[in-house]
Motif scaffolding. Structure first.
Motif, mmCIF file in Angstrom:
data_model
loop_
_atom_site.group_PDB
_atom_site.id
_atom_site.type_symbol
_atom_site.label_atom_id
_atom_site.label_comp_id
_atom_site.label_asym_id
_atom_site.label_seq_id
_atom_site.Cartn_x
_atom_site.Cartn_y
_atom_site.Cartn_z
ATOM 1 N N TYR A 1 0.826 -1.348 -0.168
ATOM 2 C CA TYR A 1 -0.545 -0.643 0.296
ATOM 3 C C TYR A 1 0.836 1.206 0.525
ATOM 4 N N ARG A 2 0.660 2.619 -0.409
ATOM 5 C CA ARG A 2 0.851 3.906 -0.363
ATOM 6 C C ARG A 2 0.248 4.036 1.087
ATOM 7 N N VAL A 3 1.162 4.053 2.378
ATOM 8 C CA VAL A 3 1.578 4.803 3.823
ATOM 9 C C VAL A 3 1.694 5.960 3.639
ATOM 10 N N GLY A 4 1.407 6.784 4.210
ATOM 11 C CA GLY A 4 1.741 8.041 5.109
ATOM 12 C C GLY A 4 1.377 7.870 6.249
ATOM 13 N N VAL A 5 2.809 8.616 7.336
ATOM 14 C CA VAL A 5 2.931 8.541 8.764
ATOM 15 C C VAL A 5 2.450 10.316 8.995
ATOM 16 N N LEU B 1 -0.764 17.839 6.172
ATOM 17 C CA LEU B 1 -1.579 16.686 4.890
ATOM 18 C C LEU B 1 -0.973 17.704 3.532
ATOM 19 N N SER B 2 -0.289 19.422 4.024
ATOM 20 C CA SER B 2 -0.673 19.999 2.832
ATOM 21 C C SER B 2 1.281 19.275 3.037
ATOM 22 N N GLY B 3 2.123 19.169 4.191
ATOM 23 C CA GLY B 3 3.771 18.617 3.869
ATOM 24 C C GLY B 3 3.539 17.413 3.278
ATOM 25 N N PHE B 4 2.770 17.040 2.465
ATOM 26 C CA PHE B 4 3.283 15.542 2.035
ATOM 27 C C PHE B 4 3.120 15.738 0.226
ATOM 28 N N GLY B 5 2.984 17.355 -0.247
ATOM 29 C CA GLY B 5 2.886 17.509 -1.084
ATOM 30 C C GLY B 5 1.387 16.947 -2.557
ATOM 31 N N LYS B 6 1.967 16.705 -3.739
ATOM 32 C CA LYS B 6 1.266 16.335 -4.529
ATOM 33 C C LYS B 6 1.189 14.414 -3.904
ATOM 34 N N LYS B 7 1.869 14.191 -2.463
ATOM 35 C CA LYS B 7 1.517 12.405 -2.814
ATOM 36 C C LYS B 7 0.010 11.740 -2.207
ATOM 37 N N ARG B 8 -0.035 11.034 -2.220
ATOM 38 C CA ARG B 8 -2.187 10.304 -2.431
ATOM 39 C C ARG B 8 -1.744 8.967 -1.652
ATOM 40 N N PHE B 9 -2.292 8.555 -0.495
ATOM 41 C CA PHE B 9 -2.139 7.594 0.019
ATOM 42 C C PHE B 9 -3.620 6.594 0.495
ATOM 43 N N ASP B 10 -3.224 5.136 -0.290
ATOM 44 C CA ASP B 10 -4.842 4.403 0.590
ATOM 45 C C ASP B 10 -4.760 4.626 1.850
ATOM 46 N N ILE B 11 -3.078 4.100 2.879
ATOM 47 C CA ILE B 11 -3.294 4.587 4.557
ATOM 48 C C ILE B 11 -2.156 5.723 4.431
#
Ligand code: MG
Ligand code: ZN
Length: 216
Positions: free
Chosen positions: A57-61, A102-112
């Protein structure tokens, strides 16, 4: 008067939480909010779980701490995108902090997205941040009185993780009582026992996460 102020703060927070939630639905991201007392093992569990999840999965923390970026650095080393929030004293994350993160992730999108809240057993349970599920981690070193002393955490959580179970032989802790009291407060709560050290229970935790992802 004081009660009214608290009510206004929570209402303003809920409004932003709702917007966050709409964004998560739109981007098909499932969000878990990890809460516990300081030192219950949120980061350790997260690290083990991320290793299992990150290839599939695309995961962000989002890491919440009063100060430092120690935890975020550990997550980064695993190769998972992470944004650190330093609350500068506040003992919980609120919806606006999450919106900014969330804006700190830029254009990245995540599943989780997994949010590690500030270590605290009180207000993280009161502040919605737009998450789909709250998860509470309770280590066996904390004794068995926490469900009765901090009931809201247990009422608000969908999953209770009993952590550090490798230490049970060295403690006089009644784990069954923790589980019983948690179920009394919240009959729908799921319970998984884990040890980030031995790996016991991690598969069950991963299975729980996978079974709670938003349908695509
Ligand atoms: Mg931590
Ligand atoms: Zn707080």
């Amino acid at each position: 008067m004081k009660i009214k102020i608290v009510k206004d703060i929570l209402e303003a927070n809920d409004l932003i939480a709702k917007e966050n939630k709409e964004y998560f639905i739109k981007t098909n991201t499932t969000v878990f909010n990890l809460m516990s007392a300081p030192g219950a093992g949120k980061t350790s569990l997260l690290k083990v779980a991320l290793k299992e999840l990150k290839d599939e999965y695309r995961v962000g923390v989002i890491e919440g701490d009063i100060a430092t970026s120690i935890d975020a650095q550990e997550i980064e080393r695993i190769g998972v995108p992470v944004v650190q929030i330093n609350t500068g004293g506040a003992c919980h994350l609120d919806a606006n902090m999450i919106r900014n993160a969330l804006s700190g992730f830029g254009k990245k999108r995540f599943d989780i997205i997994i949010i590690e809240n500030v270590g605290n057993l009180v207000c993280p349970a009161e502040f919605k941040v737009g998450e789909d599920y709250k998860i509470m981690i309770h280590s066996v070193t904390e004794g068995e009185d926490k469900p009765l002393k901090y009931p809201l955490m247990f009422k608000e959580s969908s999953l209770l993780i009993i952590s550090k179970i490798d230490l049970i032989p060295y403690l006089d802790v009644d784990v069954e009582k923790i589980k019983r009291d948690a179920k009394k407060l919240n009959p729908k709560i799921d319970i998984v026992e884990t040890s980030a050290k031995t790996g016991e229970g991690i598969e069950k935790f991963i299975k729980w996460i996978k079974s709670h992802l938003r349908k695509r």
